[in-house]
Design an enzyme around this catalytic site. Sequence first.
Site, PDB file in Angstrom:
ATOM      1  N   ASP A  77      -7.253   0.849  -9.742  1.00  0.00           N
ATOM      2  CA  ASP A  77      -5.706   1.411  -9.975  1.00  0.00           C
ATOM      3  C   ASP A  77      -5.460   1.857 -11.513  1.00  0.00           C
ATOM      4  OD1 ASP A  77      -5.956  -1.446 -10.729  1.00  0.00           O
ATOM      5  OD2 ASP A  77      -4.013  -1.852 -10.488  1.00  0.00           O
ATOM      6  N   ARG A  78      -6.193   0.877 -12.322  1.00  0.00           N
ATOM      7  CA  ARG A  78      -6.084   1.303 -13.905  1.00  0.00           C
ATOM      8  C   ARG A  78      -6.827   2.443 -14.205  1.00  0.00           C
ATOM      9  NH1 ARG A  78      -7.403  -4.103 -17.007  1.00  0.00           N
ATOM     10  NH2 ARG A  78      -6.168  -3.206 -18.561  1.00  0.00           N
ATOM     11  N   THR A  88       0.872  -1.336   0.009  1.00  0.00           N
ATOM     12  CA  THR A  88      -0.147  -0.008  -0.041  1.00  0.00           C
ATOM     13  C   THR A  88       0.937   1.256   0.037  1.00  0.00           C
ATOM     14  OG1 THR A  88      -1.780  -1.120   1.241  1.00  0.00           O
ATOM     15  CG2 THR A  88      -1.602   1.477   1.345  1.00  0.00           C
ATOM     16  N   VAL A  89       0.518   2.162  -0.993  1.00  0.00           N
ATOM     17  CA  VAL A  89       1.415   3.380  -1.316  1.00  0.00           C
ATOM     18  C   VAL A  89       0.715   4.484  -0.686  1.00  0.00           C
ATOM     19  CG1 VAL A  89       2.712   4.793  -2.602  1.00  0.00           C
ATOM     20  CG2 VAL A  89       2.770   2.306  -3.092  1.00  0.00           C
ATOM     21  N   THR A 135       1.711  -6.442  -8.515  1.00  0.00           N
ATOM     22  CA  THR A 135       1.512  -7.668  -8.284  1.00  0.00           C
ATOM     23  C   THR A 135       1.133  -8.409  -9.623  1.00  0.00           C
ATOM     24  OG1 THR A 135       0.824  -7.553  -6.129  1.00  0.00           O
ATOM     25  CG2 THR A 135       0.348  -9.354  -6.865  1.00  0.00           C
ATOM     26  N   TYR A 152     -14.631  -0.260 -21.956  1.00  0.00           N
ATOM     27  CA  TYR A 152     -14.594  -1.668 -21.626  1.00  0.00           C
ATOM     28  C   TYR A 152     -16.055  -2.261 -21.840  1.00  0.00           C
ATOM     29  CZ  TYR A 152     -11.123  -4.575 -19.102  1.00  0.00           C
ATOM     30  OH  TYR A 152     -10.241  -5.403 -18.786  1.00  0.00           O
TER      31      TYR A 152
END
Length: 258
Positions: free
Chosen positions: A109-110, A12-13, A132, A100
């Site tokens: 995140d994307r 986790t950032v 990951t 999509y």
Amino acid sequence: MIFVLDVGNTNTVLGVYDGDELKYHWRIETSRAKTEDEYGMTIKALLNHVGLQFSDIRGMIISSVVPPIMFALERMCLKYFHIKPLIVGPGIKTGLDIKYENPREVGADRIVNAVAGIHLYGSPLIIVDFGTATTYCYINEHKQYMGGAIAPGIMISTEALFARAAKLPRIEIARPDDIVGKNTVSAMQAGILYGYVGQVEGIVSRMKAKSKVPPKVIATGGLAPLIASESSVIDVVDPFLTLTGLKLLYEKNTEKKG
């Protein structure tokens, strides 16, 4: 100040923004077992180390690809910061035109990376995120999010090799002295590193072929600098792309509130 959290499967950032400036950032382990109190005390120690208190933070936003952790994080924000965090997901304004088949399937995140990438670098754009999983996102010249590709991350592949091949050791991901390894460790390093460089160049070149205008290629994630140093297709390494996107989304969703 704004506190941003990018929750990945492994790490986790965390970041603190003062206006447009990323003042502080940290990386901690993502743990599904931690309680809101454990996360609260971890973050308290990080903030105190740079002279900040919970009360210095006026807003929070979280992007997560680990749903089980969200209950503890949201409780932590409410209990220690007294702030209800913005969550990247359904209902949040992104400004993205997502093509999509099911836009809800696109990982948080994307989405965050795409928002930051378009803002900073324009379009068309290819974003490679070494996490990951290694993700590839393609944004066309009309700033439409068209989709992308998802591959096993470098660490997953390395651990699988160690776990499934009895005589192969666990290794550090690093540049070997030569593509022709002279021992088991250097041979594995060559295979992992240059195998992933080949993957990146193969996927990126195929995505580029779909674009009428040459897209800029942005890499982010912990191993981006290493891969970029060996690849000819990556134009920019931006280690804080996701944090930038979180800040932008926070601003987009709170601007009417002052």
